[in-house]
Motif scaffolding. Structure first.
Motif, PDB file in Angstrom:
ATOM      1  N   ALA A  32       0.833  -1.203   0.000  1.00 54.11           N
ATOM      2  CA  ALA A  32       0.000   0.000   0.000  1.00 54.11           C
ATOM      3  C   ALA A  32       0.870   1.258   0.000  1.00 54.11           C
ATOM      4  O   ALA A  32       0.616   2.202  -0.764  1.00 54.11           O
ATOM      5  CB  ALA A  32      -0.920  -0.006   1.220  1.00 54.11           C
ATOM      6  N   ALA A  33       1.906   1.278   0.843  1.00 53.78           N
ATOM      7  CA  ALA A  33       2.804   2.432   0.895  1.00 53.78           C
ATOM      8  C   ALA A  33       3.542   2.611  -0.428  1.00 53.78           C
ATOM      9  O   ALA A  33       3.704   3.742  -0.909  1.00 53.78           O
ATOM     10  CB  ALA A  33       3.801   2.263   2.042  1.00 53.78           C
ATOM     11  N   MET A  34       3.995   1.496  -1.014  1.00 48.08           N
ATOM     12  CA  MET A  34       4.685   1.567  -2.302  1.00 48.08           C
ATOM     13  C   MET A  34       3.776   2.155  -3.377  1.00 48.08           C
ATOM     14  O   MET A  34       4.170   3.058  -4.119  1.00 48.08           O
ATOM     15  CB  MET A  34       5.138   0.167  -2.712  1.00 48.08           C
ATOM     16  N   MET A  35       2.553   1.656  -3.464  1.00 46.16           N
ATOM     17  CA  MET A  35       1.627   2.102  -4.500  1.00 46.16           C
ATOM     18  C   MET A  35       1.280   3.579  -4.322  1.00 46.16           C
ATOM     19  O   MET A  35       1.316   4.365  -5.279  1.00 46.16           O
ATOM     20  CB  MET A  35       0.349   1.257  -4.463  1.00 46.16           C
ATOM     21  N   GLU A  36       0.966   3.990  -3.078  1.00 51.30           N
ATOM     22  CA  GLU A  36       0.564   5.373  -2.828  1.00 51.30           C
ATOM     23  C   GLU A  36       1.690   6.356  -3.149  1.00 51.30           C
ATOM     24  O   GLU A  36       1.471   7.362  -3.825  1.00 51.30           O
ATOM     25  CB  GLU A  36       0.140   5.523  -1.363  1.00 51.30           C
ATOM     26  N   ASN A  37       2.890   6.051  -2.666  1.00 55.61           N
ATOM     27  CA  ASN A  37       4.001   6.980  -2.882  1.00 55.61           C
ATOM     28  C   ASN A  37       4.458   6.986  -4.335  1.00 55.61           C
ATOM     29  O   ASN A  37       4.830   8.044  -4.861  1.00 55.61           O
ATOM     30  CB  ASN A  37       5.164   6.615  -1.955  1.00 55.61           C
TER      31      ASN A  37
ATOM     32  N   ILE B  82       9.468  10.127  -1.953  1.00 60.97           N
ATOM     33  CA  ILE B  82      10.688   9.339  -2.195  1.00 60.97           C
ATOM     34  C   ILE B  82      11.315   8.924  -0.865  1.00 60.97           C
ATOM     35  O   ILE B  82      11.743   7.774  -0.677  1.00 60.97           O
ATOM     36  CB  ILE B  82      11.693  10.143  -3.041  1.00 60.97           C
ATOM     37  N   ILE B  83      11.361   9.870   0.080  1.00 54.76           N
ATOM     38  CA  ILE B  83      11.917   9.576   1.408  1.00 54.76           C
ATOM     39  C   ILE B  83      11.074   8.527   2.123  1.00 54.76           C
ATOM     40  O   ILE B  83      11.608   7.591   2.740  1.00 54.76           O
ATOM     41  CB  ILE B  83      12.010  10.869   2.243  1.00 54.76           C
ATOM     42  N   ASP B  84       9.746   8.667   2.061  1.00 55.60           N
ATOM     43  CA  ASP B  84       8.864   7.682   2.700  1.00 55.60           C
ATOM     44  C   ASP B  84       9.060   6.297   2.097  1.00 55.60           C
ATOM     45  O   ASP B  84       9.044   5.288   2.811  1.00 55.60           O
ATOM     46  CB  ASP B  84       7.399   8.115   2.546  1.00 55.60           C
ATOM     47  N   LEU B  85       9.233   6.254   0.793  1.00 53.14           N
ATOM     48  CA  LEU B  85       9.448   4.981   0.107  1.00 53.14           C
ATOM     49  C   LEU B  85      10.740   4.330   0.587  1.00 53.14           C
ATOM     50  O   LEU B  85      10.795   3.120   0.844  1.00 53.14           O
ATOM     51  CB  LEU B  85       9.498   5.219  -1.401  1.00 53.14           C
ATOM     52  N   GLY B  86      11.790   5.127   0.727  1.00 52.85           N
ATOM     53  CA  GLY B  86      13.053   4.590   1.209  1.00 52.85           C
ATOM     54  C   GLY B  86      12.983   4.187   2.669  1.00 52.85           C
ATOM     55  O   GLY B  86      13.519   3.147   3.066  1.00 52.85           O
ATOM     56  N   SER B  87      12.295   4.999   3.473  1.00 51.09           N
ATOM     57  CA  SER B  87      12.214   4.739   4.911  1.00 51.09           C
ATOM     58  C   SER B  87      11.540   3.410   5.223  1.00 51.09           C
ATOM     59  O   SER B  87      12.055   2.601   6.006  1.00 51.09           O
ATOM     60  CB  SER B  87      11.450   5.881   5.595  1.00 51.09           C
ATOM     61  N   ILE B  88      10.404   3.155   4.584  1.00 43.26           N
ATOM     62  CA  ILE B  88       9.679   1.919   4.882  1.00 43.26           C
ATOM     63  C   ILE B  88      10.394   0.704   4.283  1.00 43.26           C
ATOM     64  O   ILE B  88      10.235  -0.424   4.765  1.00 43.26           O
ATOM     65  CB  ILE B  88       8.226   2.007   4.375  1.00 43.26           C
ATOM     66  N   SER B  89      11.223   0.930   3.252  1.00 40.07           N
ATOM     67  CA  SER B  89      11.971  -0.168   2.643  1.00 40.07           C
ATOM     68  C   SER B  89      13.174  -0.592   3.478  1.00 40.07           C
ATOM     69  O   SER B  89      13.755  -1.647   3.232  1.00 40.07           O
ATOM     70  CB  SER B  89      12.444   0.227   1.239  1.00 40.07           C
ATOM     71  N   VAL B  90      13.549   0.213   4.465  1.00 44.32           N
ATOM     72  CA  VAL B  90      14.674  -0.116   5.331  1.00 44.32           C
ATOM     73  C   VAL B  90      14.293  -1.162   6.373  1.00 44.32           C
ATOM     74  O   VAL B  90      15.076  -2.066   6.686  1.00 44.32           O
ATOM     75  CB  VAL B  90      15.215   1.149   6.023  1.00 44.32           C
TER      76      VAL B  90
ATOM     77  N   VAL C 292       6.644   2.720  10.276  1.00 46.79           N
ATOM     78  CA  VAL C 292       5.819   1.935   9.357  1.00 46.79           C
ATOM     79  C   VAL C 292       4.595   2.710   8.875  1.00 46.79           C
ATOM     80  O   VAL C 292       4.330   2.785   7.668  1.00 46.79           O
ATOM     81  CB  VAL C 292       5.379   0.608  10.021  1.00 46.79           C
ATOM     82  N   LEU C 293       3.852   3.304   9.790  1.00 49.29           N
ATOM     83  CA  LEU C 293       2.587   3.942   9.417  1.00 49.29           C
ATOM     84  C   LEU C 293       2.739   5.258   8.638  1.00 49.29           C
ATOM     85  O   LEU C 293       1.997   5.468   7.673  1.00 49.29           O
ATOM     86  CB  LEU C 293       1.728   4.169  10.666  1.00 49.29           C
ATOM     87  N   PRO C 294       3.670   6.175   9.010  1.00 52.06           N
ATOM     88  CA  PRO C 294       3.747   7.437   8.258  1.00 52.06           C
ATOM     89  C   PRO C 294       3.948   7.292   6.751  1.00 52.06           C
ATOM     90  O   PRO C 294       3.271   7.978   5.977  1.00 52.06           O
ATOM     91  CB  PRO C 294       4.936   8.160   8.925  1.00 52.06           C
ATOM     92  N   PRO C 295       4.851   6.415   6.272  1.00 48.24           N
ATOM     93  CA  PRO C 295       4.979   6.281   4.814  1.00 48.24           C
ATOM     94  C   PRO C 295       3.697   5.837   4.124  1.00 48.24           C
ATOM     95  O   PRO C 295       3.490   6.150   2.942  1.00 48.24           O
ATOM     96  CB  PRO C 295       6.082   5.214   4.660  1.00 48.24           C
ATOM     97  N   MET C 296       2.834   5.116   4.859  1.00 51.44           N
ATOM     98  CA  MET C 296       1.573   4.689   4.267  1.00 51.44           C
ATOM     99  C   MET C 296       0.500   5.769   4.398  1.00 51.44           C
ATOM    100  O   MET C 296      -0.341   5.946   3.503  1.00 51.44           O
ATOM    101  CB  MET C 296       1.086   3.398   4.947  1.00 51.44           C
ATOM    102  N   LEU C 297       0.521   6.529   5.493  1.00 52.22           N
ATOM    103  CA  LEU C 297      -0.535   7.502   5.757  1.00 52.22           C
ATOM    104  C   LEU C 297      -0.276   8.867   5.126  1.00 52.22           C
ATOM    105  O   LEU C 297      -1.220   9.586   4.805  1.00 52.22           O
ATOM    106  CB  LEU C 297      -0.731   7.663   7.266  1.00 52.22           C
ATOM    107  N   ASN C 298       1.002   9.243   4.957  1.00 50.79           N
ATOM    108  CA  ASN C 298       1.311  10.581   4.434  1.00 50.79           C
ATOM    109  C   ASN C 298       0.650  10.870   3.086  1.00 50.79           C
ATOM    110  O   ASN C 298       0.047  11.936   2.911  1.00 50.79           O
ATOM    111  CB  ASN C 298       2.826  10.777   4.338  1.00 50.79           C
ATOM    112  N   PRO C 299       0.738   9.972   2.098  1.00 51.50           N
ATOM    113  CA  PRO C 299       0.070  10.257   0.819  1.00 51.50           C
ATOM    114  C   PRO C 299      -1.442  10.407   0.975  1.00 51.50           C
ATOM    115  O   PRO C 299      -2.056  11.236   0.301  1.00 51.50           O
ATOM    116  CB  PRO C 299       0.410   9.026  -0.037  1.00 51.50           C
TER     117      PRO C 299
END
Length: 320
Positions: A35-40, A66-74, A278-285
């Motif tokens: 979900a985070a990947m798709m939204e960002n 881009i930052i959110d995508l990298g953050s959750i991928s870590v 975990v949640l911010p990268p999904m919720l921010n978009p």
């Protein structure tokens, strides 16, 4: 383990020893990650191809995605892999990489949120100077400064953290390598340099927080003076999502890194880690697009083009 050189791996926190619950954890984290990947990715794709979004605010929003995508991928992929393979280990170098990358993305995130607050301040409080102050070159320089400051800050933290001597074993009470949990494993008096860095960081973060608060007080005063209700609503629609993201980021991250660490495993530590990593990268978009008609319109066009492309093997962009 008496010293740092003998540690070749760390053992991360497992969500459960029950195989069925491990699979459930894998599925839940996979859904969150997708979900985070798709939204960002939608925002990262929508901003460049839609000329209505070629403004400083959306340029910074694209950087934030881009930052959110990298953050959750870590953090999430390694945790999912461990649950799927029924293991808890992470190599020493892998742990170093996790700490560096997570601190890099978190600090770049914070720097970018400050820049976005300044962008909103200039746009609303000094609209006649907006085009001059927030020109293309200035925006690129500001974004670059956020990324570079993140690298420098992360390198400082990572170097200090792994320069300490570990005497408390190699079991990390978190599902990823987190600095507060690693400091729990340090020998007495060996982590004073990292504590000093954290103290300096707090002073800088507090100064930035004061800047954000003052900016939004000025924005609120200016918005309340706007005579037209439609103008006030539009100003609030661009500022309110940013304010929500800032409050969510600072409250969860600040509490996670400032609260005293317990000697035993804590459910609060796990909850806070999920809340800030975990949640911010999904919720921010979702937060940014919820009250923003331009973003919602661009995303509708983008998804419409993709569906059209699947049916007809080509994409015809609508004429302006």
């Amino acid at each position: 383990m008496s010293n740092q050189t003998t540690i070749t791996k760390f053992l991360l926190l497992g969500f459960s020893d029950v195989r069925e619950l491990q699979i459930l954890h894998f599925v839940v984290f996979l859904l969150i990650y997708l979900a985070a990947m798709m939204e960002n990715l939608l925002i990262i794709t929508a901003v460049p191809i839609n000329h209505h979004l070629h403004t400083p605010m959306y340029f910074f929003l694209m950087n934030l995605s881009i930052i959110d995508l990298g953050s959750i991928s870590v953090t999430i992929p390694k945790s999912m892999a461990n649950s799927l393979m029924n293991t808890r280990s992470i190599s020493y170098s892998g742990c170093v990489a996790q700490v560096f990358l997570l601190m890099f993305f978190l600090s770049a995130n914070f720097a970018l949120l400050i820049i976005m607050a300044y962008d909103r301040y200039v746009a609303i409080c000094q609209p006649l100077h907006y085009q001059t102050v927030m020109n293309r070159r200035a925006c690129v320089q500001m974004a670059a400064s956020a990324w570079i400051s993140g690298i420098l800050y992360s390198a400082l933290h990572t170097g200090n953290t792994f320069a300490i001597t570990f005497c408390g074993g190699n079991v990390v009470d978190q599902f990823f390598c987190e600095i507060p949990q690693l400091l729990k494993l340090a020998c007495p008096d060996s982590y004073l340099s990292e504590v000093a860095v954290v103290a300096c960081s707090l002073c800088v973060a507090f100064s930035c927080f004061v800047f954000i608060v003052v900016s939004y007080v000025q924005i609120l005063i200016t918005v309340l003076r706007i005579p037209l209700e439609q103008g006030r609503r539009k100003a609030f629609s661009t500022c309110l999502p940013h304010l929500i993201v800032i409050c969510m980021f600072l409250s969860t991250t600040g509490f996670a890194y400032l609260k005293p660490t317990s000697s035993s495993q804590s459910g609060l530590d796990l909850t806070l880690a999920v809340l800030y990593s975990v949640l911010p990268p999904m919720l921010n978009p979702v937060i940014y697009s919820m009250r923003n008609k331009e973003i919602k319109g661009a995303l509708r066009k983008l998804t419409g083009w993709r569906l059209f492309a699947k049916k007809n093997r080509t994409v015809f962009l609508p004429s302006p």
